[in-house]
Design a protein around this motif. Structure first.
Motif, PDB file in Angstrom:
ATOM      1  N   GLN A 227      -3.271  -2.700   8.848  1.00 41.58           N
ATOM      2  CA  GLN A 227      -4.289  -3.336   8.211  1.00 41.58           C
ATOM      3  C   GLN A 227      -4.883  -4.662   8.323  1.00 41.58           C
ATOM      4  OE1 GLN A 227      -1.447  -1.708   7.017  1.00 41.58           O
ATOM      5  NE2 GLN A 227      -1.538  -0.973   4.943  1.00 41.58           N
TER       6      GLN A 227
ATOM      7  N   PRO B 204       0.835  -1.232  -0.040  1.00 36.67           N
ATOM      8  CA  PRO B 204      -0.047  -0.008  -0.014  1.00 36.67           C
ATOM      9  C   PRO B 204       0.977   1.218   0.122  1.00 36.67           C
ATOM     10  CG  PRO B 204      -0.820  -1.627   1.572  1.00 36.67           C
ATOM     11  CD  PRO B 204       0.396  -2.040   1.021  1.00 36.67           C
TER      12      PRO B 204
ATOM     13  N   SER C  97       2.715  -7.653   2.825  1.00 38.88           N
ATOM     14  CA  SER C  97       3.501  -7.124   3.889  1.00 38.88           C
ATOM     15  C   SER C  97       4.091  -8.326   4.485  1.00 38.88           C
ATOM     16  CB  SER C  97       2.852  -6.350   5.049  1.00 38.88           C
ATOM     17  OG  SER C  97       2.081  -5.063   4.567  1.00 38.88           O
TER      18      SER C  97
ATOM     19  N   VAL D  81      -4.181   5.329   2.340  1.00 41.10           N
ATOM     20  CA  VAL D  81      -4.723   3.930   2.672  1.00 41.10           C
ATOM     21  C   VAL D  81      -5.830   4.591   3.676  1.00 41.10           C
ATOM     22  CG1 VAL D  81      -4.529   1.771   3.611  1.00 41.10           C
ATOM     23  CG2 VAL D  81      -2.724   2.694   2.401  1.00 41.10           C
TER      24      VAL D  81
ATOM     25  N   GLY E 111      -3.180  -6.138   0.738  1.00 39.74           N
ATOM     26  CA  GLY E 111      -2.073  -5.442   1.461  1.00 39.74           C
ATOM     27  C   GLY E 111      -1.456  -5.954   2.533  1.00 39.74           C
TER      28      GLY E 111
ATOM     29  N   ILE F  20      -5.179   2.317  -4.318  1.00 38.66           N
ATOM     30  CA  ILE F  20      -4.073   2.171  -3.191  1.00 38.66           C
ATOM     31  C   ILE F  20      -2.928   1.272  -3.388  1.00 38.66           C
ATOM     32  CG2 ILE F  20      -4.074   1.161  -0.783  1.00 38.66           C
ATOM     33  CD1 ILE F  20      -7.150   1.994  -0.221  1.00 38.66           C
ATOM     34  N   LEU F  21      -3.199   0.169  -4.105  1.00 36.19           N
ATOM     35  CA  LEU F  21      -1.996  -0.899  -4.155  1.00 36.19           C
ATOM     36  C   LEU F  21      -1.374  -0.444  -5.638  1.00 36.19           C
ATOM     37  CD1 LEU F  21      -3.874  -4.083  -3.175  1.00 36.19           C
ATOM     38  CD2 LEU F  21      -2.512  -2.621  -1.708  1.00 36.19           C
TER      39      LEU F  21
ATOM     40  N   THR G 260       1.780  -3.442  10.971  1.00 33.84           N
ATOM     41  CA  THR G 260       1.194  -2.598  10.295  1.00 33.84           C
ATOM     42  C   THR G 260      -0.472  -2.794  10.801  1.00 33.84           C
ATOM     43  OG1 THR G 260       0.511  -4.430   8.571  1.00 33.84           O
ATOM     44  CG2 THR G 260       2.550  -2.883   8.109  1.00 33.84           C
TER      45      THR G 260
ATOM     46  N   VAL H 136      -9.104  -5.635  -0.116  1.00 33.24           N
ATOM     47  CA  VAL H 136      -7.779  -4.934  -0.664  1.00 33.24           C
ATOM     48  C   VAL H 136      -6.957  -4.956   0.602  1.00 33.24           C
ATOM     49  CG1 VAL H 136      -6.893  -2.367  -1.128  1.00 33.24           C
ATOM     50  CG2 VAL H 136      -9.079  -3.539  -2.381  1.00 33.24           C
ATOM     51  N   LEU H 137      -7.410  -4.567   1.789  1.00 30.79           N
ATOM     52  CA  LEU H 137      -6.667  -4.907   3.016  1.00 30.79           C
ATOM     53  C   LEU H 137      -5.940  -6.295   3.219  1.00 30.79           C
ATOM     54  CD1 LEU H 137      -8.948  -2.797   5.437  1.00 30.79           C
ATOM     55  CD2 LEU H 137      -6.884  -1.898   4.339  1.00 30.79           C
TER      56      LEU H 137
END
Length: 295
Positions: A198, A128, A185, A134, A181, A244-245, A196, A177-178
């Protein structure tokens, strides 16, 4: 990539089966429990609903595995085919043959997915972007969901079901999406995942989406309550995946035309399938207990 596609389709199949089971159970609940945690507290004691929830969780796990290997813009349209599997499940349960309308919807959904993927050729994407971007995306999606719920509280029952289902779909798209992400990570090591924010937000978004979805299922038959979820999730996921990505789509005029037509066909197919009488059969399983609010 073929394996990823198969995994995503398997996830869509489990989601479709899970939605049918959940709606069949939720539709018997009193309307006064919509948007209240007491709705989930009651449903959790029903074996059919628990089975549907297990299938849904299994579908989300497979969807997460697909997102680990492919971009959101590539996986989301495949997950949207869950309505096809919901239709097939309902047809088997009620032992009826698919008619021309169902075949038309199936062609539109399948053709829309294929057309979008072939035209867009989604690629790229990574961790992200800046936290501020974000958070802006998250807050924007939450605001859209809140507006849909606020409007739903003031309209007729069937419209209420569609708006609540759309709000759930918007949250599911954000959840996807989260999840993507978070998985990106994880490639930098377990420590990166826990440092993080998310991953901690995903279960909260998922829980809110489930409550909205079950409230929509409580309000109306599957043909009214499911299509909005199925349409809103991939559209939200694709927009957020790009914003976002940093995922990229082809932008040549012919590609853009194909992408737009593919998404239009996908949504049109979902609407056509959502009108299938098979998805209305769950109304026969509603409780015989009187509920003045449903009249």
């Amino acid at each position: 990539m073929t394996v990823t596609i198969l995994v995503a389709l398997a996830g869509a199949a489990l989601l479709g089966v899970g939605f049918v089971a959940q709606q069949h159970a939720a539709y018997t609940e009193p309307l006064r429990r919509m948007l209240h945690l007491s709705l989930l507290a009651d449903l959790i004691h029903k074996r059919l609903w628990l089975g549907g929830l297990a299938a849904m969780v299994g579908g989300q796990v497979l969807g997460a595995l697909a997102l680990r290997e492919a971009d959101v813009t590539r996986v989301e349209p495949l997950l949207a085919t869950n309505l096809l599997f919901a239709l097939g499940t309902a047809a088997v349960v009620y032992q009826e043959r698919l008619g021309p309308g169902e075949w038309l919807g199936a062609i539109l959904v399948s053709g829309g997915v294929a057309g979008f993927l072939l035209s867009a050729q989604p690629h790229g994407g990574g961790l992200p972007g800046p936290a501020s971007l974000v958070w802006f995306g998250v807050l924007a999606v939450l605001a859209v969901a809140a507006v849909l719920v606020a409007v739903a509280l003031r309209v007729a029952l069937q419209t209420k079901a569609m708006l609540l289902a759309a709000a759930a779909g918007v949250l599911y798209g954000l959840q996807d999406v989260l999840t993507r992400g978070s998985l990106l990570s994880l490639r930098e090591g377990p420590a990166a995942l826990f440092t993080t924010w998310q991953p901690y937000l995903v279960p909260l978004i998922a829980a809110a989406g489930i409550l909205l979805n079950q409230s929509a299922f409580d309000a109306a038959p599957l043909r009214i309550s499911l299509p909005a979820t199925t349409a809103a999730e991939p559209i939200t996921g694709i927009v957020l995946g790009v914003a976002i990505l940093g995922e990229r789509l082809r932008v040549a005029p012919d590609a853009l035309a194909g992408e737009v037509l593919g998404l239009i066909a996908l949504v049109a197919g979902i609407v056509v399938l959502g009108r299938s009488p098979f998805l209305a059969k769950s109304e026969q399983g509603r409780s015989e207990r009187p509920d003045p609010e449903r009249r």
